[in-house]
Scaffold this motif. Structure first.
Motif, PDB file in Angstrom:
ATOM      1  N   PHE A  49      46.606  39.313  33.590  1.00 56.40           N
ATOM      2  CA  PHE A  49      46.357  38.891  34.963  1.00 56.40           C
ATOM      3  C   PHE A  49      46.804  39.992  35.921  1.00 56.40           C
ATOM      4  O   PHE A  49      47.525  40.925  35.531  1.00 56.40           O
ATOM      5  CB  PHE A  49      47.083  37.580  35.252  1.00 56.40           C
ATOM      6  N   ALA A  50      46.388  39.877  37.166  1.00 55.13           N
ATOM      7  CA  ALA A  50      46.543  40.978  38.110  1.00 55.13           C
ATOM      8  C   ALA A  50      47.990  41.422  38.292  1.00 55.13           C
ATOM      9  O   ALA A  50      48.295  42.617  38.282  1.00 55.13           O
ATOM     10  CB  ALA A  50      45.933  40.589  39.458  1.00 55.13           C
ATOM     11  N   ALA A 101      37.789  38.557  42.557  1.00 52.85           N
ATOM     12  CA  ALA A 101      38.440  37.264  42.756  1.00 52.85           C
ATOM     13  C   ALA A 101      39.739  37.129  41.978  1.00 52.85           C
ATOM     14  O   ALA A 101      40.677  36.466  42.422  1.00 52.85           O
ATOM     15  CB  ALA A 101      37.488  36.140  42.375  1.00 52.85           C
ATOM     16  N   GLY A 102      39.807  37.762  40.798  1.00 51.36           N
ATOM     17  CA  GLY A 102      41.026  37.675  40.004  1.00 51.36           C
ATOM     18  C   GLY A 102      42.229  38.276  40.681  1.00 51.36           C
ATOM     19  O   GLY A 102      43.371  37.959  40.325  1.00 51.36           O
ATOM     20  N   MET A 103      42.013  39.127  41.660  1.00 49.93           N
ATOM     21  CA  MET A 103      43.115  39.731  42.408  1.00 49.93           C
ATOM     22  C   MET A 103      43.865  38.681  43.217  1.00 49.93           C
ATOM     23  O   MET A 103      45.085  38.735  43.339  1.00 49.93           O
ATOM     24  CB  MET A 103      42.560  40.816  43.345  1.00 49.93           C
ATOM     25  N   SER A 104      43.145  37.732  43.767  1.00 55.18           N
ATOM     26  CA  SER A 104      43.747  36.736  44.655  1.00 55.18           C
ATOM     27  C   SER A 104      44.011  35.400  43.982  1.00 55.18           C
ATOM     28  O   SER A 104      44.585  34.503  44.603  1.00 55.18           O
ATOM     29  CB  SER A 104      42.849  36.518  45.888  1.00 55.18           C
ATOM     30  N   PHE A 121      41.055  49.168  33.761  1.00 49.95           N
ATOM     31  CA  PHE A 121      40.407  47.874  33.998  1.00 49.95           C
ATOM     32  C   PHE A 121      41.403  46.771  33.670  1.00 49.95           C
ATOM     33  O   PHE A 121      41.847  46.634  32.527  1.00 49.95           O
ATOM     34  CB  PHE A 121      39.155  47.750  33.123  1.00 49.95           C
ATOM     35  N   ILE A 122      41.771  45.992  34.692  1.00 51.01           N
ATOM     36  CA  ILE A 122      42.762  44.933  34.537  1.00 51.01           C
ATOM     37  C   ILE A 122      42.076  43.577  34.676  1.00 51.01           C
ATOM     38  O   ILE A 122      41.541  43.241  35.739  1.00 51.01           O
ATOM     39  CB  ILE A 122      43.889  45.051  35.586  1.00 51.01           C
ATOM     40  N   ASP A 123      42.095  42.791  33.608  1.00 51.77           N
ATOM     41  CA  ASP A 123      41.505  41.453  33.644  1.00 51.77           C
ATOM     42  C   ASP A 123      41.928  40.727  32.370  1.00 51.77           C
ATOM     43  O   ASP A 123      41.940  41.331  31.296  1.00 51.77           O
ATOM     44  CB  ASP A 123      39.977  41.527  33.718  1.00 51.77           C
ATOM     45  N   PRO A 124      42.289  39.438  32.468  1.00 50.93           N
ATOM     46  CA  PRO A 124      42.713  38.709  31.258  1.00 50.93           C
ATOM     47  C   PRO A 124      41.582  38.515  30.258  1.00 50.93           C
ATOM     48  O   PRO A 124      41.827  38.343  29.065  1.00 50.93           O
ATOM     49  CB  PRO A 124      43.204  37.363  31.806  1.00 50.93           C
ATOM     50  N   ILE A 161      40.225  45.645  39.192  1.00 50.43           N
ATOM     51  CA  ILE A 161      41.110  44.499  38.978  1.00 50.43           C
ATOM     52  C   ILE A 161      40.374  43.196  39.266  1.00 50.43           C
ATOM     53  O   ILE A 161      39.855  42.983  40.365  1.00 50.43           O
ATOM     54  CB  ILE A 161      42.358  44.565  39.882  1.00 50.43           C
ATOM     55  N   GLY A 162      40.338  42.313  38.266  1.00 50.35           N
ATOM     56  CA  GLY A 162      39.923  40.931  38.491  1.00 50.35           C
ATOM     57  C   GLY A 162      38.491  40.734  38.899  1.00 50.35           C
ATOM     58  O   GLY A 162      38.194  39.862  39.717  1.00 50.35           O
TER      59      GLY A 162
END
Length: 227
Positions: free
Chosen positions: A213-214, A10-13, A192-195, A168-169
């Motif tokens: 963020f993404a 979900a974090g991608m969008s 791994f990309i995520d805030p 991501i996300g």
């Protein structure tokens, strides 16, 4: 050409204006998830389920891909990129990604309630009485809680071929999607990309965490991968 497999959640969008799947209070757009994302909820109140996804579909038609989506398209110039997404939106495709597998279904498609193989493109509202070619009621083409994930085997096969895995996300807490990381080859690099990362360097070998963020995270990632 190296193969990159990207798992997106979900974090991608989110930067496109699409809310994450569930808020911290357990609600999805103000509804208890099982009311609108389970076979039982659909049987109990199909009108509520139809209207819920009608609203999500209208929203999707009004938003655009964000920089993160386009960054993944840019990676296709240098790598064989395949995306496995938990998202039901079409923003990866809209941005131009050429290989996308939707684990949890697609919002802009519907299918027969009688025959899962009858799947139609659908850009408008869906109502009781809308029938497919088999003369049966249509439903959202979404994998609800308690239903099988038909694209899981393909996703496992794809993940097992990755030379690089990018996540991501996603919280890595929604199964079976979160289990895909277990199918990579030993010592495969993971980004791994995520805030708010939910995993640590102790969880996996060759893991690099980008706490962002993404869009900004993928900017940094592309710089790393191009080196």
């Amino acid at each position: 050409m190296k193969k990159i497999v990207v798992l997106t959640g979900a974090g991608m969008s989110a930067e496109s204006g699409i809310k994450t799947f569930r808020d911290e209070d357990g609600l999805w757009e103000g509804h208890y998830v099982m009311q609108v994302a389970s076979p039982e909820g659909f049987r109990r109140n199909p009108e509520l389920v139809f209207e819920f996804y009608n609203q999500r579909r209208r929203q999707l038609l009004s938003v655009k891909p964000n920089k993160a989506h386009y960054n993944l398209v840019d990676l296709e110039k240098y790598f064989d990129v395949e995306i496995i997404t938990q998202n039901i939106d079409n923003l990866h495709e809209k941005a131009g990604s050429t290989k996308v597998t939707h684990l949890h279904g697609e919002l802009l498609k519907v299918r027969s309630t009688y025959n899962d193989n009858i799947v139609l493109n659908w850009n408008k509202d869906l109502h009781l009485g809308d029938l497919g070619p088999d003369n049966k009621q249509l439903r959202p083409h979404i994998v609800w809680f308690g239903e099988l994930v038909p694209m899981l085997d393909k996703a496992i096969e794809t993940t097992s071929k990755a030379d690089i895995l990018i996540i991501i996300g996603t919280s890595m807490q929604v199964y079976p999607a979160a289990s895909l990381v277990n199918f990579i080859k030993p010592n495969t690099p993971i980004y791994f990309i995520d805030p708010k990362p939910t995993i640590t360097n102790n969880d996996f070998n060759n893991l690099k965490i980008i706490s962002d963020f993404a869009s900004e995270g993928t900017n940094k990632l592309i710089s790393i991968l191009k080196q």
